[in-house]
Design an enzyme around this catalytic site. Structure first.
Site, short mmCIF file in Angstrom:
data_model
loop_
_atom_site.label_atom_id
_atom_site.label_comp_id
_atom_site.label_asym_id
_atom_site.label_seq_id
_atom_site.Cartn_x
_atom_site.Cartn_y
_atom_site.Cartn_z
N ARG A 16 0.85 -1.19 0.00
CA ARG A 16 0.00 0.00 0.00
C ARG A 16 0.88 1.23 0.00
O ARG A 16 1.93 1.26 0.65
CB ARG A 16 -0.92 0.02 1.23
N GLY A 17 0.46 2.24 -0.74
CA GLY A 17 1.20 3.49 -0.82
C GLY A 17 0.30 4.68 -0.59
O GLY A 17 -0.86 4.55 -0.15
N THR A 21 -3.32 0.89 -3.63
CA THR A 21 -2.88 -0.43 -3.19
C THR A 21 -2.51 -1.25 -4.42
O THR A 21 -3.23 -1.26 -5.41
CB THR A 21 -3.99 -1.14 -2.41
N VAL A 22 -1.35 -1.94 -4.32
CA VAL A 22 -0.89 -2.80 -5.41
C VAL A 22 -1.31 -4.24 -5.10
O VAL A 22 -1.06 -4.74 -3.99
CB VAL A 22 0.64 -2.70 -5.58
N ASP A 142 8.28 11.69 -8.23
CA ASP A 142 8.29 11.00 -6.92
C ASP A 142 9.35 9.90 -6.94
O ASP A 142 9.09 8.76 -6.57
CB ASP A 142 6.92 10.41 -6.62
#
Length: 546
Positions: A16-17, A21-22, A142
């Protein structure tokens, strides 16, 4: 399992970032012509499901659809390929290739810093990916170790870095969202122009690459702090410090990437070329020519004459010019500072009616002073905040601090009762001689209070010490233990026992037997000595007899 569209099925979350969410997912059927990669049924992919705040923002959805072709055509060996974009109701998702390997942040935490040569070669591949994206007009914005995946690091010694999350910052950076939610970025890797809201170009990725390279060789970013606001302030005001173990050519590259002015930073293509030159000249097998080339690496770090611009940051004066507001960061309230966490920001403030404009910060909400018709309108009562402030002031006024004379301090001196002064009545003759009105006036006048005589501060003498009570002798123990050698029988026996044990240890553990020339044991020798002394005493007694 959860379906995403009609072609994909989510299986398990991978991470999760700040933006979503991946998931590890599986393709159920072949994708259509709108996808960059059709894929095969049963193929494993990675799907990043964006947060609901992003999916519910109409501007983000429009950006998502408008930049679909840009993300799908962005291909490079060091970039995680975007295969498809899914828009379904309130769900936005990016379908990407699945990379089996940890991210660079986790690898750095588990294995420690890289060698200068390995860090230079790894960053050179990341610079290649940035050069390809900048050529297509895409700025990552980023760049950090958590967004670099290491493919093949689990099965072999060769690490192939792959940059991910391309376009996420661009999709999430909508004007409506950044004013109400959070700035997409990480404080430890944010360029100074991003923090101040100045125009942004591809130079922000070069700044992030310099931070990443510094962290690879030292294990930590160059600018750290207890809060995100402190970290951003150090980005703006401080220069990085060179570690003593860092080679001079590699430090030249890092220092050029971390310039405060974006026009002084090199392009991504020149950065990759310079890093490979440095790696070839600082290794143990470097030739003299390669070492000289590494020392002259500054000549290779030329800036980009036409950097890729970030839309909506005030460059060119077109649409969206000047709408990049400064990044205002809330202090962290959750324990220790995490450099991989996203930057949380306050709503941007500016001039009323201007770009990013908003009302300035107020200590209390304004109280309306009039009505729309123009007539005066008095408030029904004080504002609740005014009542709270007034109550707080009243509580503060109750506590008064003033000087206290030592003579009036009850903790220093005991209060003493003073005898009242005797009142002397006036003589009767004088009262009779007064006229009646004057005497009545004197009776009605209030009697003045006599002032007590001034007190003198006399220090109180300490009371005399009372004689201590006589200590009663303790009852004698039934089995007291005395120190050896003081006449006690048990002490003497204890001393003899200690001497006996010491003699036995000396006899057995020292070469005393060899010096005496005997092979007897300790007890045999003691018995022989006792027998000799006994015979000697008997001989003396016999010689004195009749």
């Amino acid at each position: 399992m959860r379906p995403v569209g009609s072609k994909y099925l989510l299986e398990e979350p991978l991470g999760r970032g700040a933006t979503g969410t991946v998931w590890r997912a599986r393709q159920r059927e072949t994708a259509g012509a709108e996808a960059a990669v059709a894929g095969e049924p049963g193929e494993t992919v990675a799907i990043k499901v964006l947060k609901e705040e992003l999916a519910n923002d109409a501007d983000v959805v429009m950006r998502f659809l408008r930049e679909r072709s840009v993300l799908l055509r962005l291909t490079h060996p060091n970039i995680v390929r975007t295969r498809d974009l899914v828009v379904e109701g309130d769900l936005l998702a990016l379908v990407m290739d699945l990379v089996d390997g940890p991210d660079l942040h986790r690898h750095l935490r588990d294995n420690g810093p890289f060698s200068p040569v390995a860090a230079a070669l790894l960053t050179a591949q990341i610079a290649d990916a940035l050069a390809a994206s900048h050529a297509d007009g895409v700025v990552h914005r980023d760049l950090k170790p958590a967004n670099v995946l290491l493919a093949g690091s689990d099965s072999s010694d060769l690490m192939h870095p792959m940059l991910t999350d391309f376009g996420i910052a661009r999709l999430a950076d909508s004007p409506g969202l950044t004013r109400t939610h959070e700035f997409v970025g990480t404080p430890a890797y944010v360029a100074p122009e991003s923090a101040e809201g100045r125009p942004q170009t591809s130079a922000v990725d070069i700044y992030g690459a310099g931070i990443l390279l510094y962290e690879l060789v030292t294990g930590r970013p160059p600018f750290a702090g207890s809060t995100a606001l402190e970290v951003l302030h150090r980005h703006l005001s401080e220069e990085p410090h060179r570690p003593s173990t860092l080679p001079e050519p590699l430090w030249t590259v890092i220092e050029r990437c971390l310039r405060k002015r974006p026009e002084e930073r090199p392009s991504a293509e020149n950065l990759a070329r310079a890093l490979r030159t440095v790696a070839g000249g600082i290794g143990v097998h470097a030739t003299p020519a390669a070492a000289d080339a590494a020392l002259g690496v500054a000549a290779l770090l030329a800036p980009d004459p036409a950097p890729a611009t970030v839309p909506g940051t005030g460059i060119g004066g077109g649409q969206g010019a000047g709408d990049a507001d400064p990044t205002q960061v809330l202090p962290s309230h959750g324990g220790a500072y995490d450099p991989a966490a996203a930057t949380s920001v306050l709503p941007a403030t500016g001039a009323p009616g201007g770009p990013g404009g908003g009302d300035p910060t107020r200590t209390m909400p304004p109280v309306p002073m009039g009505n729309p018709a123009g007539g005066p309108q008095e408030p029904d009562g004080p504002h609740p905040w005014e009542s709270q402030l007034r109550a707080a002031r009243d509580r503060n006024d109750q506590t008064q601090v003033q000087y206290l004379d030592p003579g009036e301090d009850p903790l220093r001196r005991r209060p003493q009762r003073r005898p009242a002064a005797p009142q002397q009545p006036p003589p009767p003759q004088y009262a009779q001689q007064q006229p009646e009105p004057y005497a009545q006036q004197q009776r009605q006048a209030p009697r003045r209070r006599q002032e007590p005589p001034p007190q003198r501060y006399e220090p109180q003498r300490p009371p005399a010490e009372e004689p201590r009570p006589r200590r009663e002798p303790r009852p004698r123990s039934a089995n007291p233990m005395k120190i050896p050698g003081l006449g006690c029988l048990k002490g003497c026996l204890f001393t003899v026992l200690i001497l006996f044990i010491a003699s036995w240890l000396i006899w057995e553990l020292t070469p005393l037997q060899q010096w005496i020339g005997t092979t007897r044991g300790f007890f045999a020798q003691i018995g022989d000595v006792i027998t000799t002394v006994k015979d000697f005493v008997e001989g003396l007694s016999n010689s004195k007899g009749p």
